[in-house]
Design an enzyme around this catalytic site. Structure first.
Site, PDB file in Angstrom:
ATOM      1  N   LYS A   1       0.980  -1.223  -0.426  1.00 24.93           N
ATOM      2  CA  LYS A   1       0.030   0.145   0.108  1.00 24.93           C
ATOM      3  C   LYS A   1       0.902   1.340  -0.434  1.00 24.93           C
ATOM      4  O   LYS A   1       0.629   2.034  -1.041  1.00 24.93           O
ATOM      5  CB  LYS A   1      -0.811  -0.449   1.183  1.00 24.93           C
ATOM      6  CG  LYS A   1      -1.914   1.222   1.348  1.00 24.93           C
ATOM      7  CD  LYS A   1      -3.048   0.951   2.532  1.00 24.93           C
ATOM      8  CE  LYS A   1      -3.392   2.441   2.754  1.00 24.93           C
ATOM      9  NZ  LYS A   1      -4.248   1.886   4.180  1.00 24.93           N
ATOM     10  N   GLU A  30       9.976  -4.903   4.462  1.00 23.71           N
ATOM     11  CA  GLU A  30      10.487  -6.170   3.804  1.00 23.71           C
ATOM     12  C   GLU A  30       9.614  -6.488   2.393  1.00 23.71           C
ATOM     13  O   GLU A  30      11.099  -7.405   1.510  1.00 23.71           O
ATOM     14  CB  GLU A  30       9.444  -7.357   4.622  1.00 23.71           C
ATOM     15  CG  GLU A  30       9.374  -7.380   6.247  1.00 23.71           C
ATOM     16  CD  GLU A  30       8.913  -6.136   6.905  1.00 23.71           C
ATOM     17  OE1 GLU A  30       8.690  -5.294   7.089  1.00 23.71           O
ATOM     18  OE2 GLU A  30       8.677  -6.691   8.209  1.00 23.71           O
ATOM     19  N   GLY A  60      -4.893  -2.228   5.284  1.00 20.30           N
ATOM     20  CA  GLY A  60      -4.272  -3.330   4.394  1.00 20.30           C
ATOM     21  C   GLY A  60      -5.488  -4.939   4.305  1.00 20.30           C
ATOM     22  O   GLY A  60      -5.001  -5.546   3.691  1.00 20.30           O
ATOM     23  N   ARG A  61      -5.278  -4.901   5.596  1.00 17.95           N
ATOM     24  CA  ARG A  61      -5.678  -6.528   6.152  1.00 17.95           C
ATOM     25  C   ARG A  61      -7.388  -6.159   5.385  1.00 17.95           C
ATOM     26  O   ARG A  61      -7.704  -7.645   5.445  1.00 17.95           O
ATOM     27  CB  ARG A  61      -6.159  -6.329   7.442  1.00 17.95           C
ATOM     28  CG  ARG A  61      -6.191  -5.204   8.364  1.00 17.95           C
ATOM     29  CD  ARG A  61      -6.589  -5.237   9.758  1.00 17.95           C
ATOM     30  NE  ARG A  61      -6.590  -3.674  10.986  1.00 17.95           N
ATOM     31  CZ  ARG A  61      -5.935  -3.484  10.719  1.00 17.95           C
ATOM     32  NH1 ARG A  61      -4.752  -2.778  10.296  1.00 17.95           N
ATOM     33  NH2 ARG A  61      -6.242  -1.854  11.890  1.00 17.95           N
ATOM     34  N   GLU A  75      -4.739  -6.925  14.529  1.00 13.77           N
ATOM     35  CA  GLU A  75      -3.934  -5.555  14.022  1.00 13.77           C
ATOM     36  C   GLU A  75      -5.239  -4.454  13.913  1.00 13.77           C
ATOM     37  O   GLU A  75      -5.079  -2.809  14.427  1.00 13.77           O
ATOM     38  CB  GLU A  75      -3.610  -5.762  13.362  1.00 13.77           C
ATOM     39  CG  GLU A  75      -2.802  -4.899  12.467  1.00 13.77           C
ATOM     40  CD  GLU A  75      -1.672  -4.340  10.957  1.00 13.77           C
ATOM     41  OE1 GLU A  75      -2.471  -4.405  10.053  1.00 13.77           O
ATOM     42  OE2 GLU A  75      -0.588  -5.176  11.272  1.00 13.77           O
ATOM     43  N   HIS A  78      -4.911 -33.879  17.305  1.00 11.88           N
ATOM     44  CA  HIS A  78      -3.384 -34.652  17.037  1.00 11.88           C
ATOM     45  C   HIS A  78      -2.391 -33.917  17.988  1.00 11.88           C
ATOM     46  O   HIS A  78      -1.378 -34.092  17.856  1.00 11.88           O
ATOM     47  CB  HIS A  78      -3.321 -35.189  16.328  1.00 11.88           C
ATOM     48  CG  HIS A  78      -4.436 -35.979  15.758  1.00 11.88           C
ATOM     49  ND1 HIS A  78      -4.456 -37.350  16.638  1.00 11.88           N
ATOM     50  CD2 HIS A  78      -4.890 -36.514  15.203  1.00 11.88           C
ATOM     51  CE1 HIS A  78      -5.196 -37.772  15.611  1.00 11.88           C
ATOM     52  NE2 HIS A  78      -5.949 -37.276  15.035  1.00 11.88           N
ATOM     53  N   LYS A 125       8.906  -0.652  14.649  1.00 11.64           N
ATOM     54  CA  LYS A 125      10.318  -0.334  12.941  1.00 11.64           C
ATOM     55  C   LYS A 125      10.893   0.774  13.197  1.00 11.64           C
ATOM     56  O   LYS A 125      12.074   0.322  12.317  1.00 11.64           O
ATOM     57  CB  LYS A 125       8.748  -0.079  11.856  1.00 11.64           C
ATOM     58  CG  LYS A 125       8.004  -1.416  11.119  1.00 11.64           C
ATOM     59  CD  LYS A 125       7.109  -0.480  10.552  1.00 11.64           C
ATOM     60  CE  LYS A 125       5.339  -1.014  10.017  1.00 11.64           C
ATOM     61  NZ  LYS A 125       4.850  -0.382   9.399  1.00 11.64           N
TER      62      LYS A 125
HETATM   63  O1  F6P Z   1       3.172  -3.122   9.753  1.00 16.76           O
HETATM   64  C1  F6P Z   1       2.288  -3.398   9.492  1.00 16.76           C
HETATM   65  C2  F6P Z   1       1.264  -3.034   8.360  1.00 16.76           C
HETATM   66  O2  F6P Z   1       1.432  -2.131   7.981  1.00 16.76           O
HETATM   67  C3  F6P Z   1       0.309  -3.183   7.758  1.00 16.76           C
HETATM   68  O3  F6P Z   1      -0.686  -3.189   8.318  1.00 16.76           O
HETATM   69  C4  F6P Z   1       0.226  -3.695   6.571  1.00 16.76           C
HETATM   70  O4  F6P Z   1      -0.631  -4.514   5.888  1.00 16.76           O
HETATM   71  C5  F6P Z   1       1.453  -4.292   5.973  1.00 16.76           C
HETATM   72  O5  F6P Z   1       2.218  -3.642   7.311  1.00 16.76           O
HETATM   73  C6  F6P Z   1       1.942  -3.690   5.104  1.00 16.76           C
HETATM   74  O6  F6P Z   1       2.060  -2.792   4.546  1.00 16.76           O
HETATM   75  P1  F6P Z   1       2.190  -1.909   2.632  1.00 16.76           P
HETATM   76  O7  F6P Z   1       0.920  -2.569   2.145  1.00 16.76           O
HETATM   77  O8  F6P Z   1       2.488  -0.520   2.971  1.00 16.76           O
HETATM   78  O9  F6P Z   1       3.666  -2.638   2.842  1.00 16.76           O
END
Ligand code: F6P
Length: 539
Positions: free
Chosen positions: A208, A214, A269-270, A355, A386, A506
């Protein structure tokens, strides 16, 4: 607005008092007192059957819970959600994921611009891209057809499409596998690329913000991998697409404008699977099935908006969750899909629920003095039986469970499916009714091991059943939990659509990086972090 602290509301206090008496009532007695309980506390709507009879509750409990929902203005808050008000107050945004699946044709102005044509336009471009990939007409820089999709993203830009691709893998195009890379651990990207060729791989970079550490690191790794092979930047134009609410950053990264699929800051995002974040799913199952999934979402949206409280699936799940977390003392909640296809559903729900509602300050800035989101966890059945079901049956804490199952299987080996259903129903029954020492003694269990063989019972569960796992049913299930989370946010008086709790870590990681690299001294860090950094530097 200064709303009354939830725990001081008369409706809340009434529930507290009522819970004290309900805690003393065993599910066995509640069932014995009402032979129709299993039917009375069940609800069928939108093709989903919810049996909530195996929760310790009575008509009085429901009456008090609905009174709480009324007192928390849930109806009005729901209207605010669906009217596009900026209810994500701490980020100053409306919350419009529902618009992504709204097929009503009504306009939806955001800051004076109708966003519905934008949504449709992106979806049409997604369908065209999916068509090209599925038909083999997306040709790579080396002249070969692209046959592998690597989706790079994390959190909401990963969990939704990853879960949905797995959930709907029965419908996937077999010669177009989708791989997901999210972790910063280089092993994730490397292990995925080991079996792929740059000649036939398409990368989808989903972020987003297009700044997430990452995703940017994995995207850079993918770019290096492509460039090392092709030795030509033009290759990026054919092998990389972006899904983002920050198209400028994607363009600056080197992605061709026609390969940028936009979504918007009013999609959390979620909650973003029905947006362009669902592109790998659309490529995998095809635009028609993607649209079927959106219709399922929409059906549940409409149900939540219009069904009366007693017949409202998301509201009931929300109230039952609050009942367990705040009044019966449950600290965790297990989601147990009896479907291997739904194995990632608990992980997806972890982000959705924790979240959204893992907050400790209410909408008026006060620290809350009641429980909000429980720890959500789970694994598919029957594997979990199990492993951790021992604790569910005989451990020291009651864990409310959502069992999810399907009347019919999509697959052959139908006999397996009946066994699966038998196990699902058996587990819920064993949790609810347990097994007394008298019963066990009667069955010949030796006296000295009776205490260990006893099952206390009265352990709560919901059972959710649907006909079979279609794209539409998946959409309904996701929307069911989305609206449950929204309703709980209102009941707990918290902001469900921000996630400030992820920021501090972060920031600190950014500060520590040059110290781990040895570019800066770590003297100003705490003694534990300093020692850890020294340990890694020595290695
Ligand atoms: O670190 C949490 C977060 O902001 C989530 O809410 C989001 O879905 C995820 O990181 C990824 O963010 P982005 O889509 O901006 O890479």
């Amino acid at each position: 607005m200064n709303r009354r602290t939830r725990s001081k509301m008369p409706e809340w206090l009434a529930l507290k008092e009522h819970a004290a008496s309900m805690k003393r009532r065993h599910l066995r007695d509640l069932f014995a007192a009402d032979p129709e309980r299993g039917r009375r506390y069940a609800l069928q709507a939108e093709g989903i059957y919810l049996d909530y009879s195996k929760n310790p509750l009575s008509d009085e409990t429901l009456k008090l819970l609905f009174a709480l929902a009324r007192a928390c203005d849930l109806e009005q808050e729901t209207r605010r959600l669906f009217s596009g008000e900026k209810i994500n107050q701490t980020e100053g945004r409306p919350v419009l994921h529902w618009a992504l699946r709204d097929a009503s044709g009504c306009p939806l102005p955001v800051d004076g611009v109708d966003v519905m044509p934008l949504i449709r336009e992106v979806r049409e471009r997604m369908a065209a891209a999916a068509g090209r990939m599925r038909s083999g007409n997306w040709i790579g820089h080396g002249g070969r057809s692209l046959r592998h999709i690597v989706h790079i993203g994390i959190g909401g830009s990963d969990l939704g499409p990853r879960m949905a691709c797995s959930a709907l893998s029965f419908y996937s195009q077999l010669d177009l596998p989708v791989h997901f890379v999210s972790n910063l651990d280089p092993g994730h990207l490397a292990a995925t690329l080991r079996f792929l060729s740059p000649e036939t791989t398409l990368f989808i970079l989903a972020s987003k913000t297009f700044t997430t550490q990452e995703t940017m690191a994995n995207a850079a790794g993918a770019r290096d991998w492509l460039l090392e092979h092709f030795q030509d930047r033009a290759a990026l134009g054919r092998h990389v697409v972006a899904v983002t609410a920050n198209p400028q950053a994607a363009l600056a990264w080197g992605i061709a404008a026609e390969n940028v699929f936009e979504f918007w800051d009013w999609v959390g995002g979620r909650y973003s699977l029905p947006s362009a974040v669902g592109l790998p799913l659309m490529m995998s199952v095809g635009p028609e099935r993607f649209m079927e999934m959106l219709s399922g979402f929409e059906a549940m949206d409409n149900h939540f908006r219009s069904a009366p409280p007693q017949a409202n699936l998301p509201l009931l799940l929300a109230l039952l969750g609050v009942w367990h977390a705040d009044f019966m003392g449950a600290a965790t909640h297990a989601v147990l899909p009896y479907s291997q296809y739904l194995r990632l559903f608990p992980a997806f729900l972890q982000q959705l629920e924790m979240e959204s509602n893992g907050k400790g300050v209410d909408r008026d800035g006060r620290e809350v003095d009641y429980a909000t989101a429980p720890v959500l966890w789970g694994e598919p059945g029957t594997g979990g039986q199990h492993a951790f079901f021992q604790l569910l049956h005989q451990g020291t804490q009651a864990v409310p469970c959502d069992f999810i199952g399907f009347r019919r299987t999509l697959d052959p080996f139908r006999d397996h499916h009946e066994q699966l259903l038998a196990n699902l129903f058996a587990q819920a029954q064993a949790l609810a009714f347990g097994s007394t020492r008298e019963e066990l003694a009667h069955a010949g269990v030796p006296a000295e091991i009776l205490p260990y063989r006893e099952f206390p019972g009265s352990r709560p569960s919901n059972i959710l059943l649907a006909e079979e796992l279609t794209p539409g049913v998946l959409g309904k299930l996701i929307a069911l939990y989305e609206h449950k989370v929204f309703a709980q946010g209102v009941l707990w008086n918290i902001f469900s659509f921000d996630q400030w709790g992820v920021e501090l870590g972060k920031r600190i990681a950014g500060r520590l990086l040059p110290k781990i690299k040895g570019e800066l001294p770590a003297d100003d860090e705490d003694s534990s972090t300093r020692a850890l950094i020294e340990y890694c530097r020595k290695q």
